[in-house]
Write a protein that holds these residues in place. Structure first.
Motif, PDB file in Angstrom:
ATOM      1  N   UNK A  35      37.964  81.081  33.657  1.00 30.38           N
ATOM      2  CA  UNK A  35      37.031  80.574  34.659  1.00 30.38           C
ATOM      3  C   UNK A  35      37.168  79.063  34.826  1.00 30.38           C
ATOM      4  N   UNK A  36      37.296  78.361  33.718  1.00 35.92           N
ATOM      5  CA  UNK A  36      37.455  76.895  33.770  1.00 35.92           C
ATOM      6  C   UNK A  36      38.749  76.530  34.492  1.00 35.92           C
ATOM      7  N   UNK A  37      39.821  77.286  34.237  1.00 31.82           N
ATOM      8  CA  UNK A  37      41.094  76.978  34.868  1.00 31.82           C
ATOM      9  C   UNK A  37      41.072  77.252  36.369  1.00 31.82           C
ATOM     10  N   UNK A  38      40.242  78.206  36.784  1.00 30.68           N
ATOM     11  CA  UNK A  38      40.140  78.554  38.196  1.00 30.68           C
ATOM     12  C   UNK A  38      39.205  77.610  38.965  1.00 30.68           C
ATOM     13  N   UNK A  39      38.104  77.241  38.310  1.00 26.28           N
ATOM     14  CA  UNK A  39      37.046  76.528  39.026  1.00 26.28           C
ATOM     15  C   UNK A  39      36.936  75.046  38.652  1.00 26.28           C
ATOM     16  N   UNK A  40      37.613  74.646  37.559  1.00 27.24           N
ATOM     17  CA  UNK A  40      37.507  73.261  37.112  1.00 27.24           C
ATOM     18  C   UNK A  40      36.330  73.015  36.193  1.00 27.24           C
ATOM     19  N   UNK A  41      35.466  73.993  36.071  1.00 29.50           N
ATOM     20  CA  UNK A  41      34.326  73.945  35.144  1.00 29.50           C
ATOM     21  C   UNK A  41      33.950  75.398  34.868  1.00 29.50           C
TER      22      UNK A  41
END
Length: 494
Positions: free
Chosen positions: A485-491
């Motif tokens: 999720x972090x890699x997709x959304x930046x957070x």
């Protein structure tokens, strides 16, 4: 948490267990939970110890102490005690994806680290957890959590065991579109075919899968990634990929006669039994059968015990289980203090049933197989077993279990089940994705991270950490989902 004096007022009381000679007549679950009012008293035993090792999940002496999911154990126990069942479910759901699974198959690391366990019997946290989730289902509190907004991002999860399901659940609820690929005919992986029905009724698994479908997770069965669809195709179709294929390489026994017929790996045996049960109630005759045979189980642990219990139910003539290591102590040794995981003798349901049927414990310690002997048809008929003793290896300095000269014995063995553990991930999958491996053939990542050497490809569960527990797989799936999720959304807010 709990009642301040509850651990002094109430004795630990467990669910009623059907007698071994009765339960071996069927493949159904055989525990009858306590009434809710009685379960509340068990919640009262949580002693407000101040330092809740039960939810710590730290590694002590190379073993986990407390829950790897960091379930808020004292809080849920207190809510059980006060009868706030809905709030208990909500609190448990903050950290746990599938309490209905672990409350049946987990060895209860939380209870081993319970402060009550220091001088008495631990709080029955595992059964409290089961009461919470089953009551929540009964009351209709467990409802699909469908995301209101979709992110437009697509994630493929390869493997539908506990880590894959946990990752899929979390990412879907975050709003990503998740597709789970499973090479077998049904969803569940280890939960479906590696754990017998009497330990985890597959209706419990199906109930959760239907819930996940209602939430928007897409499941595709009968798709063997790396064979039926290429890694490159998946990476083009999806923004991220999670490899959660388990530690699928069983450890073999390399001795003369290994090529004999009727020698199977444990999961192959257990899978055939469960599949036949689900497909036809055993009417198709496709289950590997122990009926009327002398059965030899090589290896201990949960899988070895499951083989023993299954063979007894099928009507085995005898069951022998070999364990390479010495027999554990009945009580904790000074070298194994609380709150470390207790390395003590455990007699599980399968061994209890073998004792009831055959009059003795099936386990023989410090013993292994030296040779298999065939009959005229090429099937195994006997096994030569040999005693072992610990000796220090001169080169490495490690203690090794080595054969005792002249200790060989010949025993009958018409069905052999190898439950010697697993060595790592399967090569064709890791080759397909070109991921780096560690020396144990697990998929390599940076410490405490989940992205592989291939950008956009992540891993979780046994494929990442090696053969382990369902609770660890769920934790890994949840943590991998957070990193994706972090890699997709930046957070991430997972």
């Amino acid at each position: 948490m709990g009642k301040a004096t509850g651990f002094l007022e109430y004795e630990r009381k467990n669910a009623a267990v059907e007698e071994p000679l009765k339960r071996i007549r069927h493949f159904n679950e055989f525990r009858t939970p306590l009434p809710l009012e009685e379960q509340q008293k068990q919640g009262a035993r949580c002693m407000e110890c101040g330092v809740p090792f039960c939810q710590n999940g730290a590694m002590l002496a190379g073993m986990a102490s407390g829950c790897p999911l960091h379930n808020l154990v004292p809080e849920t126990n207190d809510l059980v005690y006060s009868g706030n069942w809905k709030q208990a479910y909500e609190r448990l759901s903050k950290t746990h994806s599938f309490p209905e699974f672990t409350s049946r198959v987990c060895p209860a690391l939380c209870e081993a680290a319970c402060t009550c366990n220091l001088n008495g019997k631990p709080v029955s946290t595992k059964e409290n957890e089961r009461a919470i989730i089953e009551h929540a289902y009964e009351m209709g509190w467990v409802q699909p959590q469908t995301p209101k907004i979709r992110t437009g991002k697509k994630v493929a999860v390869i493997g539908s065991g506990p880590s894959g399901l946990a990752a899929a659940q979390q990412l879907n609820r975050r709003g990503h579109s998740v597709t789970v690929f499973e090479r077998h005919d049904r969803i569940g992986g280890l939960l479906r075919y590696g754990i017998p029905n009497m330990k985890l009724d597959k209706k419990i698994l199906d109930r959760r899968i239907e819930l996940m479908k209602a939430e928007g997770v897409e499941f595709k069965t009968g798709v063997d990634v790396g064979k039926d669809i290429t890694a490159e195709e998946l990476k083009k179709q999806f923004d991220r990929v999670i490899l959660a294929c388990g530690a699928s390489n069983p450890r073999d026994i390399n001795v003369p006669g290994r090529e004999s017929g009727n020698i199977y790996f444990a999961v192959e045996y257990l899978s055939s039994v469960t599949k036949s049960l689900l497909d036809s109630g055993f009417a198709d005759g496709k289950a590997i059968s122990a009926k009327g045979k002398h059965v030899l189980v090589i290896g201990g642990g949960d899988t070895g015990n499951d083989c023993v219990g299954t063979a007894v139910r099928q009507g085995a003539k005898s069951v022998t289980q070999l364990e390479m290591m010495p027999k554990p102590s009945v009580e904790r040794l000074p070298s194994n203090p609380w709150p470390e995981w207790p390395k003590v003798l455990k007699t599980d349901y399968g061994q209890e049933e073998a004792i009831a049927v055959f009059g003795q414990d099936p386990r023989i310690y410090k013993t292994t197989v030296k040779e298999f002997q065939k009959d005229k048809n090429g099937n195994v008929k006997k096994a030569v077993i040999v005693s072992l003793e610990p000796k220090k290896d001169e080169k490495s300095g490690r203690m090794m279990m080595v054969p005792v000269e002249g200790s060989e014995k010949v025993i009958d063995a018409q069905l052999v089940l190898i439950a010697a553990g697993f060595l790592g991930s399967q090569k064709y999958v890791t080759d397909a994705f070109k991921t780096d491996l560690n020396p144990r053939t697990n998929v390599l990542t940076k410490p405490d991270e989940y992205e592989t050497s291939v950008p956009g490809v992540f891993t979780a569960g046994d494929m990442h950490r090696g053969q382990s527990l369902v609770v660890w797989a769920i934790r890994e799936g949840r943590e991998a989902a957070r990193e994706v999720d972090k890699s997709l959304m930046g957070y991430t807010n997972l």
